[in-house]
Scaffold this active site. Structure first.
Site, mmCIF file in Angstrom:
data_model
loop_
_atom_site.group_PDB
_atom_site.id
_atom_site.type_symbol
_atom_site.label_atom_id
_atom_site.label_comp_id
_atom_site.label_asym_id
_atom_site.label_seq_id
_atom_site.Cartn_x
_atom_site.Cartn_y
_atom_site.Cartn_z
ATOM 1 N N ARG A 147 28.146 -92.305 -49.017
ATOM 2 C CA ARG A 147 29.335 -92.304 -48.447
ATOM 3 C C ARG A 147 29.030 -91.870 -47.049
ATOM 4 O O ARG A 147 30.037 -92.171 -45.956
ATOM 5 C CB ARG A 147 30.466 -91.763 -49.164
ATOM 6 C CG ARG A 147 30.841 -92.462 -50.299
ATOM 7 C CD ARG A 147 31.951 -91.993 -51.080
ATOM 8 N NE ARG A 147 32.280 -92.773 -52.131
ATOM 9 C CZ ARG A 147 33.362 -92.266 -53.064
ATOM 10 N NH1 ARG A 147 34.244 -91.432 -52.731
ATOM 11 N NH2 ARG A 147 33.633 -93.285 -53.929
ATOM 12 N N ASP A 156 49.850 -85.437 -47.116
ATOM 13 C CA ASP A 156 48.488 -85.563 -47.631
ATOM 14 C C ASP A 156 47.473 -85.341 -46.400
ATOM 15 O O ASP A 156 47.903 -84.876 -45.389
ATOM 16 C CB ASP A 156 48.212 -87.209 -47.484
ATOM 17 C CG ASP A 156 47.005 -87.423 -48.616
ATOM 18 O OD1 ASP A 156 47.378 -87.768 -49.626
ATOM 19 O OD2 ASP A 156 45.751 -87.349 -47.996
HETATM 20 C C1 LIG Z 1 44.499 -90.338 -55.987
HETATM 21 S S1 LIG Z 1 45.650 -89.898 -54.486
HETATM 22 C C2 LIG Z 1 47.150 -89.555 -55.539
HETATM 23 C C3 LIG Z 1 48.216 -90.284 -54.980
HETATM 24 C C4 LIG Z 1 49.656 -90.219 -55.607
HETATM 25 N N1 LIG Z 1 49.832 -88.675 -55.873
HETATM 26 C C5 LIG Z 1 49.433 -90.842 -57.033
HETATM 27 O O1 LIG Z 1 49.413 -90.209 -58.152
HETATM 28 O O2 LIG Z 1 49.733 -91.930 -57.146
HETATM 29 C C6 LIG Z 1 44.994 -88.285 -54.328
HETATM 30 C C7 LIG Z 1 45.464 -88.082 -52.751
HETATM 31 O O3 LIG Z 1 45.037 -86.488 -52.479
HETATM 32 C C8 LIG Z 1 44.776 -86.470 -51.142
HETATM 33 N N2 LIG Z 1 44.024 -85.052 -51.134
HETATM 34 C C9 LIG Z 1 42.849 -84.595 -51.686
HETATM 35 N N3 LIG Z 1 42.616 -83.209 -51.212
HETATM 36 C C10 LIG Z 1 43.670 -82.909 -50.704
HETATM 37 C C11 LIG Z 1 44.099 -81.532 -50.111
HETATM 38 N N4 LIG Z 1 43.341 -80.499 -50.068
HETATM 39 N N5 LIG Z 1 45.291 -81.430 -49.274
HETATM 40 C C12 LIG Z 1 46.190 -82.530 -49.250
HETATM 41 N N6 LIG Z 1 45.894 -83.683 -50.005
HETATM 42 C C13 LIG Z 1 44.747 -84.085 -50.634
HETATM 43 C C14 LIG Z 1 43.735 -87.570 -51.117
HETATM 44 O O4 LIG Z 1 43.790 -87.734 -49.716
HETATM 45 C C15 LIG Z 1 44.601 -88.650 -51.663
HETATM 46 O O5 LIG Z 1 45.411 -89.535 -50.921
#
Ligand SMILES: C[S@@+](CC[C@H](N)C(=O)[O-])C[C@H]1O[C@@H](n2cnc3c(N)ncnc32)[C@H](O)[C@@H]1O
Length: 289
Positions: free
Chosen positions: A41, A150
């Protein structure tokens, strides 16, 4: 050492440095067996930056003038943003039929409702919540705010635009599409303005309480499918941060594969008819509904 593809291989030491750096910034734990995933990646980043090995990339992330922007790009490459509208229907039923009526009673005097979608990805969750609030018919004329946050600016840009294709709508009933979206193309829709007017998006790193969301006193927080990428200390940091942002008696909704066992004793488990949810205890520890 170059592969026969001509691309540099990530050494064990480079993997450790990069993994720890990512973890320290955003809490995402890249497992030991994911060296090749990380390498694959991040290859495109080395190419874009004209770097010949991962040690140089690590130094770039630490010391270059562009390091902040590059770190965001690296995190972007290492995270998944999978989401869609009306994800996890059983929980949403519990939210609509049991949590929202309780919040209506609790806030009847202030007529104010604050909901946070923490780790909202491209916005589907925040808009879904706003649609459920609207659908309930309980909050017309109220001061309603749904905040999506996010760490990824790229997904936040999609969220703000509010336009989606079939994949985002795969669990959305046709009557809901008709009610809450405008068609903007043969297979593309846009969230309607009455829903959008309740929803705002902001950049926030959940591991760093200093960033982002200034609003507090949340009545409900959705933090679904975000903590699965963190280890225990990182999860605990996020939970403390969320706890601080909530009103006593506010509700916390996690993803269906997530729970607070061995993570936090600060929240109480509430057995609703359709699902289990968590709640920040009332001041004094009462268990009022
Ligand atoms: C799989 S998505 C989940 C989206 C939504 N909550 C759902 O359940 O459908 C996970 C999200 O968490 C965000 N994320 C990961 N680490 C994070 C952090 N330290 N602070 C804020 N967001 C974070 C990622 O960018 C991603 O968009």
């Amino acid at each position: 050492m170059p592969f026969d593809t001509g691309k540099p291989e990530m050494s064990a030491e480079e993997f450790r440095l990069l993994r720890d750096f990512v973890y320290g910034h955003c809490g995402i734990l890249v497992r030991d067996d994911m060296k090749f995933v990380m390498q694959r990646r991040l290859w495109p980043r080395l190419e874009v930056l004209g770097l010949t090995d991962f040690s140089s990339y690590y130094r770039y992330l630490r010391f270059d003038a562009q390091r902040r922007a590059e770190l965001e790009t690296a995190i972007e490459a290492l995270t998944t943003h999978e989401t869609y509208f009306f994800r996890e229907p059983r929980q949403l039923k519990a939210f609509s039929e049991e949590v929202l009526p309780r919040l209506e009673r609790r806030n009847a005097r202030t007529k104010r409702l604050r909901i946070w979608s923490a780790g909202c990805s491209s916005g589907e969750e925040a808009y879904t919540v706003a649609m459920l609030v609207k659908d309930s018919g309980r909050f017309d004329g109220w001061d309603v705010e749904v905040h999506g946050t996010d760490i990824s600016r790229r997904v936040l840009a999609v969220a703000r635009q509010g336009e989606y294709g079939p994949s985002a709508l795969r669990a959305t009933a046709p009557d809901k599409i008709a009610r809450y979206f405008d068609h903007v193309g043969p297979t593309r829709v846009r969230v309607r303005d009455d829903i959008r007017s309740w929803v705002t998006f902001a950049h926030q790193n959940l591991q760093d309480p200093e960033t982002g969301l200034l609003v507090s006193r949340m009545d409900a927080v959705f933090c679904r499918n975000v903590m699965i990428y963190f280890d225990t200390p990182a999860r605990q940091r996020v939970l403390r941060h969320i706890y601080d942002k909530m009103v006593p008696g506010g509700y916390l909704l996690l993803g269906h594969s997530e729970n607070l066992i061995n993570l936090s004793a600060d929240f109480e488990l509430v057995h609703l008819r359709s699902d289990l949810v968590y709640r920040k205890p009332e001041l004094g520890g009462g268990l009022a509904p």
